[in-house]
Design a protein around this motif. Structure first.
Motif, short mmCIF file in Angstrom:
data_model
loop_
_atom_site.label_atom_id
_atom_site.label_comp_id
_atom_site.label_asym_id
_atom_site.label_seq_id
_atom_site.Cartn_x
_atom_site.Cartn_y
_atom_site.Cartn_z
N MET A 306 -7.66 -12.58 -2.38
CA MET A 306 -8.06 -11.62 -3.39
C MET A 306 -7.03 -10.52 -3.83
SD MET A 306 -11.60 -9.09 -3.36
CE MET A 306 -12.05 -7.88 -4.57
N ILE A 307 -6.90 -10.10 -5.11
CA ILE A 307 -6.02 -9.01 -5.47
C ILE A 307 -6.81 -7.89 -5.24
CG2 ILE A 307 -4.78 -7.87 -7.22
CD1 ILE A 307 -3.81 -10.70 -6.49
N LEU A 308 -6.57 -6.93 -4.17
CA LEU A 308 -7.40 -5.61 -3.91
C LEU A 308 -6.95 -4.34 -4.97
CD1 LEU A 308 -6.98 -5.91 0.05
CD2 LEU A 308 -8.72 -6.66 -1.60
N ALA A 309 -5.63 -4.29 -5.34
CA ALA A 309 -5.09 -3.17 -6.25
C ALA A 309 -3.85 -3.48 -6.86
CB ALA A 309 -5.15 -2.04 -5.26
N LEU A 329 -6.03 1.61 0.65
CA LEU A 329 -6.51 2.51 1.70
C LEU A 329 -7.78 3.15 1.24
CD1 LEU A 329 -3.09 3.73 2.82
CD2 LEU A 329 -4.28 1.99 3.74
N LYS A 330 -7.76 3.65 0.04
CA LYS A 330 -9.12 4.34 -0.20
C LYS A 330 -10.28 3.47 -0.35
CE LYS A 330 -9.16 6.12 -4.41
NZ LYS A 330 -8.94 7.09 -5.35
N LEU A 371 4.34 6.06 4.79
CA LEU A 371 2.88 6.00 4.57
C LEU A 371 2.12 4.92 5.74
CD1 LEU A 371 0.21 6.64 3.09
CD2 LEU A 371 1.15 5.13 1.33
N LEU A 372 2.54 3.66 5.65
CA LEU A 372 1.96 2.63 6.16
C LEU A 372 2.26 2.85 7.65
CD1 LEU A 372 3.18 -0.50 4.02
CD2 LEU A 372 0.81 0.65 4.29
N LYS A 478 -11.28 0.07 9.24
CA LYS A 478 -11.09 1.52 9.15
C LYS A 478 -10.93 2.38 8.06
CE LYS A 478 -7.95 1.42 12.48
NZ LYS A 478 -7.12 2.02 13.35
N ARG A 479 -11.29 3.39 7.76
CA ARG A 479 -11.14 3.94 6.55
C ARG A 479 -10.33 5.47 6.90
NH1 ARG A 479 -13.08 1.91 1.53
NH2 ARG A 479 -14.71 0.25 2.20
N PRO A 480 -9.38 5.82 5.81
CA PRO A 480 -8.44 6.87 6.27
C PRO A 480 -9.27 8.17 5.89
CG PRO A 480 -7.95 6.08 4.10
CD PRO A 480 -8.99 5.13 4.70
N ALA A 481 -9.01 9.01 6.98
CA ALA A 481 -9.65 10.39 6.94
C ALA A 481 -9.12 11.16 5.50
CB ALA A 481 -9.23 11.29 8.03
#
Length: 661
Positions: A306-309, A329-330, A371-372, A478-481
């Motif tokens: 699946m293409i996520l973004a 990430l979001k 970032l990563l 996990k979701r970023p804070a």
């Protein structure tokens, strides 16, 4: 017993128990063991040692020779116990006996001749064991099969001092076919190979003409025909070596089968891959006038496809990459791993700063995490233009048709190569807002299209596969804070061998060895163990000759770097081996070829003609065949030439000489 009975080529036994004879159900025999025992006693079979004998082993009992029974019983026993000749050959192929190795190289027609000979010999021996003297048995059988007795005895001599189980191989015909090779002067053959094994890929007609010229001058004789040399060239030099020498490393790599990487062990959001794609249509520039092509950076989930973004931009830069990663990430969470192209945008310190294997820019211990890296994502850089390492490139191929040639983009398509420009090239450009809307719609359709054949999809769409995997997880990704979200916003059986490399594909498995490269696209027969398809398969050509044993190509985990390195090492060794073949075959350098060819050039008999003088045509004289040059013409020409930064002095060699008088 009649000589019409035995087809003993297919029998592995000549002795059978009474129970086995009773089991064939012949109408010529009793139907019970007691009645059969009375039949045996009435015939006195146990009193004849050539027809009855004690069985070996613990069970004991009696067994009886085939010749003790009527013809119908013999035929039924042979039919029940028959074993096909090709099965015997398969069993023999596993033997180390050189006779069986020679047998495997025979054609199907030659193997059938071996079977016919063995059938005749077995028929004679059956009569002989039944009490007929050997010469009479030979006479009877040879008369029936219309062969001479001397021919039979020559066949039987082949079986002397050979175990009976190996008679089939021992009876192989001795005719080897044409094996003689036309004579060729060794220097001429070296010249031919050296001229042919180079990247310029000269055609063989040109090579042969050069060879003829040099051979006549050097006295190289004999020289066979061009077809003979080409046939020898193709026979003696492996196709992989020829491909490396004439087409280069990338071409010979295609002969080595690709590595299949399995992704079914993953789960959604376990690993992602990303790349950029330039669309082949014109988009209206910021000024509303210029035509430009746009770049899309997209991120794909490796498990589901699946293409996520995705994000659209005029160029592929680190900010576009960072924003696209931020969308993932979001909206989807933090992946465990990510596979990236080694381009400057993806290897930017803003994205992968702190990664130890970036292979871009200078890595410093004090540099801030990208970032990563800050998100704890394990980053792996892969080779550019490698579809195995980045499956997203397969999705881009679909988008070339679904998006670049969308009906609303008609007239804006640029063509995918310079040579493929449409007739309406550059006549229209699409507003950027329209482009973004249509690309978003088509990517959503790409994700939701059912019937995907990927192993983990099982006919579902990429979207449904992705959501089903997420629901099966014990813990969601996990979701970023909220503090972390700012990181990406800041600027900081019968088949054809594969036509490319000769590999065999069988029931979802792949098999290959280097010999198969010589049989690309050719029909072959494959024998395999259906209970264990991981074992090597045996490959035969269309005539039944055994070619090779092809091992199973293992499917490795997608992220198994060790296996990837091992595969790359083997491919390098494969290419090096072909290079050694070229070095061995090239006993004459191309410089020597060129020098010999030049030395063979004919010497002209007449001296070369003197070069003609150059005359400049002057206008207005009324004569076009005589060049006139005067002072006024020279002055006017010099003035006109001065406008372009030149002087008449530079043209002195071109001017005709003036007459002294």
């Amino acid at each position: 017993m009649s000589i019409d009975e035995p087809d003993m080529i297919t029998a592995t036994r000549e002795w059978f128990t009474a129970q086995e004879v009773l089991a064939v159900g012949s109408p010529l025999l009793p139907t019970s063991e007691a009645q059969l025992s009375r039949y045996i006693r009435s015939k006195g079979l146990r009193n004849n040692q050539s027809l009855a004998r004690r069985r070996d082993g613990q069970r004991g009992g009696w067994e009886y020779h085939l010749s003790a029974w009527p013809s119908d019983v013999v035929n039924r026993l042979l039919a029940k116990e028959a074993i096909r000749v090709d099965a015997l050959a398969e069993q023999a192929a596993r033997s180390t006996n050189p006779m069986w190795h020679r047998y495997e190289q025979l054609t199907d027609r030659q193997k059938a001749e071996c079977a016919r000979r063995l059938k005749i010999i077995n028929a004679v021996h059956a009569l002989w064991r039944g009490g007929v003297d050997k010469p009479s048995a030979v006479a009877m059988v040879t008369l029936k099969h219309k062969i001479s007795a001397s021919t039979y005895w020559s066949w039987e001599r082949l079986t002397h001092r050979v175990e009976e189980k190996d008679w089939l191989a021992a009876l192989a015909p001795n005719h080897a076919g044409r094996t003689k090779t036309a004579d060729c002067h060794p220097d001429a053959w070296a010249f031919f190979k050296a001229d042919a094994l180079r990247l310029e890929k000269p055609n063989f007609s040109s090579i042969y003409r050069r060879l003829e010229a040099v051979a006549a001058d050097e006295g190289w004789q004999p020289i066979p025909s061009q077809k003979t040399l080409v046939r020898r060239f193709n026979k003696e030099i492996p196709v992989a070596a020829r491909t490396l020498a004439r087409e280069g490393r990338e071409a010979v790599k295609k002969l080595y089968p690709h590595q299949t990487r399995d992704r079914s062990y993953m789960h959604a959001m376990y690993a992602l891959n990303s790349d950029g794609h330039k669309f082949d249509f014109f988009v209206e520039g910021p000024d509303g006038k210029t035509h430009r092509r746009v770049i899309m950076v997209a991120i794909q989930d490796l498990f589901s496809g699946m293409i996520l973004a995705h994000r659209i931009g005029w160029t592929e830069h680190k900010h576009l990459v960072r924003l696209t990663i931020g969308d993932v990430l979001k909206n989807h969470g933090i992946p465990e791993k990510m596979f990236l192209d080694n381009g400057k945008a993806f290897a930017s310190k803003d994205i992968t700063g702190g990664a130890k294997s970036r292979h871009r820019f200078k890595i410093k211990d004090e540099e801030p995490d990208g970032l990563l890296t800050a998100m704890g994502v394990e980053v792996t850089f892969v080779n550019p233009y490698s579809g195995q390492s980045k499956p997203i490139e397969r999705a881009f191929r679909d988008m070339c048709g679904d998006i670049a040639k969308h009906p609303q983009f008609a007239g804006a398509w640029t063509g995918n190569t310079i040579d493929n420009k449409p007739e309406n090239y550059g006549r229209r450009s699409i507003p950027l807002a329209t482009v973004e809307a249509i690309i978003g719609e088509e990517i959503d359709r790409h994700n939701r299209r059912a019937g995907r054949r990927m192993k983990q999809c099982q006919g579902r769409s990429f979207h449904d596969t992705h959501m089903a995997s997420l629901q099966s997880l014990a813990l969601p990704p996990k979701r970023p804070a909220p503090v972390q979200q700012r990181l990406w916003l800041l600027a900081a059986e019968h088949m054809k061998a594969n036509r490319d490399n000769g590999e065999i594909r069988l029931l979802g498995n792949r098999y290959w060895t280097d010999i198969l490269a010589d049989y690309r696209g050719q029909p072959v027969t494959v024998r395999f163990d259906p209970q264990d398809l991981t074992l090597p398969v045996h490959v035969y050509d269309r005539d039944g000759r055994w070619l090779c044993e092809a091992p199973h190509l293992e499917v490795v985990r997608f992220e198994d770097a060790e296996q990837a390195r091992e595969h790359a090492r083997k491919r390098r060794d494969y290419v090096k081996a072909q290079k050694r073949v070229i070095d061995y075959e090239n006993t004459m350098s191309i410089e020597e070829v060129g020098a010999l060819y030049r030395n063979s050039a004919p010497t002209p008999d007449d001296p070369p003609a003197e070069p003609q003088k150059v005359h400049r045509l002057a206008t207005g004289t009324g004569r076009a065949d005589v060049a006139v040059w005067d002072e006024r013409a020279e002055t006017a020409f010099a003035k006109s030439l001065a406008k372009f930064g030149s002087t008449s002095a530079e043209l002195i060699p071109l001017m005709p000489p003036k007459d002294d008088d």
